[in-house]
Design a protein around this motif. Structure first.
Motif, mmCIF file in Angstrom:
data_model
loop_
_atom_site.group_PDB
_atom_site.id
_atom_site.type_symbol
_atom_site.label_atom_id
_atom_site.label_comp_id
_atom_site.label_asym_id
_atom_site.label_seq_id
_atom_site.Cartn_x
_atom_site.Cartn_y
_atom_site.Cartn_z
ATOM 1 N N SER A 3 -3.667 -8.899 11.515
ATOM 2 C CA SER A 3 -3.578 -8.664 13.352
ATOM 3 C C SER A 3 -2.855 -8.018 14.065
ATOM 4 N N ASN A 4 -1.857 -6.692 13.033
ATOM 5 C CA ASN A 4 -1.337 -5.619 13.130
ATOM 6 C C ASN A 4 -1.776 -4.265 12.176
ATOM 7 N N GLN A 5 -2.930 -4.705 11.843
ATOM 8 C CA GLN A 5 -4.215 -3.813 10.724
ATOM 9 C C GLN A 5 -4.739 -3.066 11.944
ATOM 10 N N SER A 6 -4.034 -1.634 12.546
ATOM 11 C CA SER A 6 -4.320 -0.461 13.453
ATOM 12 C C SER A 6 -4.259 0.927 12.645
ATOM 13 N N TYR A 7 -4.923 1.684 13.123
ATOM 14 C CA TYR A 7 -5.635 3.300 12.165
ATOM 15 C C TYR A 7 -4.639 3.783 12.402
ATOM 16 N N ARG A 8 -3.512 4.218 11.746
ATOM 17 C CA ARG A 8 -2.398 4.597 11.811
ATOM 18 C C ARG A 8 -2.095 6.025 9.976
ATOM 19 N N PRO A 9 -2.796 6.383 9.577
ATOM 20 C CA PRO A 9 -2.872 7.237 8.629
ATOM 21 C C PRO A 9 -2.078 8.090 8.019
ATOM 22 N N ALA A 34 0.977 -1.060 -0.318
ATOM 23 C CA ALA A 34 0.108 0.027 0.053
ATOM 24 C C ALA A 34 0.881 1.210 0.317
ATOM 25 N N ILE A 35 1.836 1.147 0.510
ATOM 26 C CA ILE A 35 2.676 2.410 0.193
ATOM 27 C C ILE A 35 3.573 2.692 -0.456
ATOM 28 N N GLN A 36 3.561 1.705 -1.509
ATOM 29 C CA GLN A 36 4.758 2.213 -2.269
ATOM 30 C C GLN A 36 4.092 3.006 -3.744
ATOM 31 N N SER A 37 2.822 3.710 -3.145
ATOM 32 C CA SER A 37 2.243 4.231 -4.367
ATOM 33 C C SER A 37 1.157 5.681 -3.129
ATOM 34 N N LEU A 38 1.617 6.791 -3.834
ATOM 35 C CA LEU A 38 1.184 8.026 -2.434
ATOM 36 C C LEU A 38 -0.072 8.033 -3.436
ATOM 37 N N ARG A 39 -0.856 7.959 -4.233
ATOM 38 C CA ARG A 39 -2.252 7.195 -4.527
ATOM 39 C C ARG A 39 -3.278 7.122 -3.931
ATOM 40 N N ASN A 40 -2.681 6.250 -3.047
ATOM 41 C CA ASN A 40 -3.295 5.355 -1.973
ATOM 42 C C ASN A 40 -3.185 6.303 -0.876
ATOM 43 N N ILE A 41 -2.819 7.776 -0.802
ATOM 44 C CA ILE A 41 -2.530 8.424 0.669
ATOM 45 C C ILE A 41 -4.094 8.716 1.228
ATOM 46 N N PRO A 42 -5.045 8.972 0.296
ATOM 47 C CA PRO A 42 -6.438 9.080 0.429
ATOM 48 C C PRO A 42 -7.291 8.107 0.828
ATOM 49 N N ARG A 43 -6.852 6.975 0.709
ATOM 50 C CA ARG A 43 -6.852 5.727 0.972
ATOM 51 C C ARG A 43 -6.206 5.318 2.746
ATOM 52 N N PHE A 44 -5.499 5.383 3.321
ATOM 53 C CA PHE A 44 -4.661 5.329 4.517
ATOM 54 C C PHE A 44 -5.904 5.880 5.561
ATOM 55 N N PHE A 45 -6.598 6.753 5.160
ATOM 56 C CA PHE A 45 -7.404 7.899 5.989
ATOM 57 C C PHE A 45 -9.288 7.443 5.823
ATOM 58 N N THR A 46 -9.332 6.199 5.321
ATOM 59 C CA THR A 46 -10.462 5.352 5.271
ATOM 60 C C THR A 46 -10.317 3.902 5.457
ATOM 61 N N ASP A 47 -8.788 3.565 4.990
ATOM 62 C CA ASP A 47 -8.651 1.955 5.243
ATOM 63 C C ASP A 47 -7.956 1.347 5.967
ATOM 64 N N ALA A 48 -7.923 0.796 7.322
ATOM 65 C CA ALA A 48 -6.703 0.793 8.025
ATOM 66 C C ALA A 48 -5.875 -0.226 7.741
ATOM 67 N N THR A 49 -6.078 -1.863 6.936
ATOM 68 C CA THR A 49 -5.972 -2.451 6.145
ATOM 69 C C THR A 49 -4.458 -1.762 5.719
ATOM 70 N N THR A 50 -4.440 -0.872 5.416
ATOM 71 C CA THR A 50 -3.224 -0.540 4.043
ATOM 72 C C THR A 50 -2.601 -0.288 5.329
ATOM 73 N N PHE A 51 -2.152 -0.286 6.684
ATOM 74 C CA PHE A 51 -1.041 -0.218 7.494
ATOM 75 C C PHE A 51 -0.134 -1.759 7.573
ATOM 76 N N SER A 52 -0.117 -2.547 7.055
ATOM 77 C CA SER A 52 0.631 -3.358 7.968
ATOM 78 C C SER A 52 -0.011 -5.142 7.254
ATOM 79 N N SER A 53 0.325 -5.647 6.459
ATOM 80 C CA SER A 53 0.073 -6.850 5.940
ATOM 81 C C SER A 53 -0.648 -8.377 6.027
ATOM 82 N N LEU A 54 -0.254 -7.592 8.015
ATOM 83 C CA LEU A 54 -0.989 -8.857 9.219
ATOM 84 C C LEU A 54 -1.560 -7.949 9.217
#
Length: 353
Positions: A67-73, A45-65
């Motif tokens: 169990s570690n997908q917390s909301y830290r946009p 998810a961090i490999q494209s700047l286009r995902n920045i808006p998605r960071f604020f709406t989808d916490a699964t983008t924080f981690s590939s695991l």
């Protein structure tokens, strides 16, 4: 700052920045470690700047695991920018951004300390206090225990959240005419989106007002109420956006909690005697309060809290009292909320201020 000549402040800030750069000059190529694997290295998810808006709406983008997908946009956004600047997983750019935030934080700490101890009239004393402030900030910036946070890439969350809290105090001190608009709470509230412990700001701010504000109790209550509401709202947003798959990690909340007084004692010891520092401690949670380490930690916390209150009641030592209270208050989020490991050096990053 109440200085007729700003040259000492500029020189002090430049000198402090150079000291930090010299201390951390060999860290910019350090590799990825621990949680960096699933939040940075294996996180597409961090490999494209286009995902920045998605960071604020989808916490699964924080981690590939899951169990570690917390909301830290805010953290994901910074990581995406670093990835873009380096055109890939080049540690230098990740460390560079963290270090820049760290320098900004340390300079703001100097400003806040100066405003706490600066007399309103005596220019000579103000100049001396300026160097005391830079000295205090340098002690924090160069402290060995803080190197864990600065070197650990995903721990940028800790730096951003701490920067938000200190920036709120700086805004409150620097712009008294804007206090009625409560703009000072915004940096801390936004920082909650990097790491939830930033929501402890209203408690720290309440302690500050009790000790340093000359306004009435009613006015102080109104000044604290808005930060409490805003930071609570930010916490609710984080909670609502965090996936159910996220796991805090603690196996037994009771055992975690009874271990924390002793952990607090160890953290305090490390501040004055930083030996045995580790990125991964092997301290196991206590299973019973019969453990003598529990009572040693409990007695220490009681004594330290008592000392803090007594120091805070005397005008000459109230800054010391505020510092000790800051240490205890800033530890509350990680002491009361059970986590996978009972202690980590990066958890003292805010308390050590």
């Amino acid at each position: 700052m109440r200085l007729r000549d700003t040259k000492p402040a500029i020189f002090g800030g430049a000198l402090l920045s150079l000291l930090l750069l010299a201390a951390y000059s060999n860290h910019f190529e350090n590799s990825f470690h621990f949680d960096d694997a699933h939040t940075v290295v294996n996180n597409a998810a961090i490999q494209s700047l286009r995902n920045i808006p998605r960071f604020f709406t989808d916490a699964t983008t924080f981690s590939s695991l899951p169990s570690n997908q917390s909301y830290r946009p805010l953290v994901s956004t910074l990581l995406a920018i670093d990835y873009s600047l380096g055109h890939g997983l080049k540690p230098f750019w990740f460390h560079f951004s963290i270090f820049a935030l760290f320098v900004a934080l340390t300079l703001l700490i100097a400003f806040v300390i100066f405003r706490l101890i600066d007399p309103p009239t005596d220019g000579f004393a103000a100049a001396n206090n300026l160097w005391i402030a830079f000295g205090g900030a340098a002690l924090y910036g160069l402290h060995p225990a803080n190197a864990d946070t600065v070197n650990y890439i995903v721990a940028s969350a800790e730096i951003i959240s701490t920067l938000g809290i200190v920036a709120s105090f700086a805004v409150y001190a620097a712009f008294p005419h804007l206090r009625g608009y409560c703009i000072y709470v915004l940096p801390a509230a936004i920082a909650v989106l990097a790491k939830p412990p930033a929501a402890i700001f209203p408690v720290l701010f309440a302690a500050y007002l009790v000790l340093f504000s000359g306004s009435s109790a009613k006015r102080r209550l109104s000044e604290v109420a808005v930060p409490f509401l805003i930071c609570a709202a930010a916490l609710l947003v984080v909670q609502a956006m965090t996936p159910k798959s996220w796991v805090a990690g603690a196996r037994d909340a009771h055992n975690y909690l009874i271990t924390q007084p002793y952990v607090t004692l160890l953290y305090f010891k490390t501040f004055f005697w930083p030996v045995g520092i580790s990125a991964d401690y092997d301290l196991n949670p206590f299973t019973t309060t019969d453990d003598p380490r529990f009572w040693a930690g409990f007695a220490f916390v009681v004594v330290l809290a008592t000392m803090s209150i007594f120091a805070a009641r005397v005008n000459k030592t109230r800054v010391i009292g505020f510092g000790l209270l800051w240490f205890l208050i800033a530890l509350l989020p990680t002491s009361l909320f059970p986590l996978a490991e009972v202690m980590n050096d990066h958890r003292t990053f805010l308390p050590y201020i």
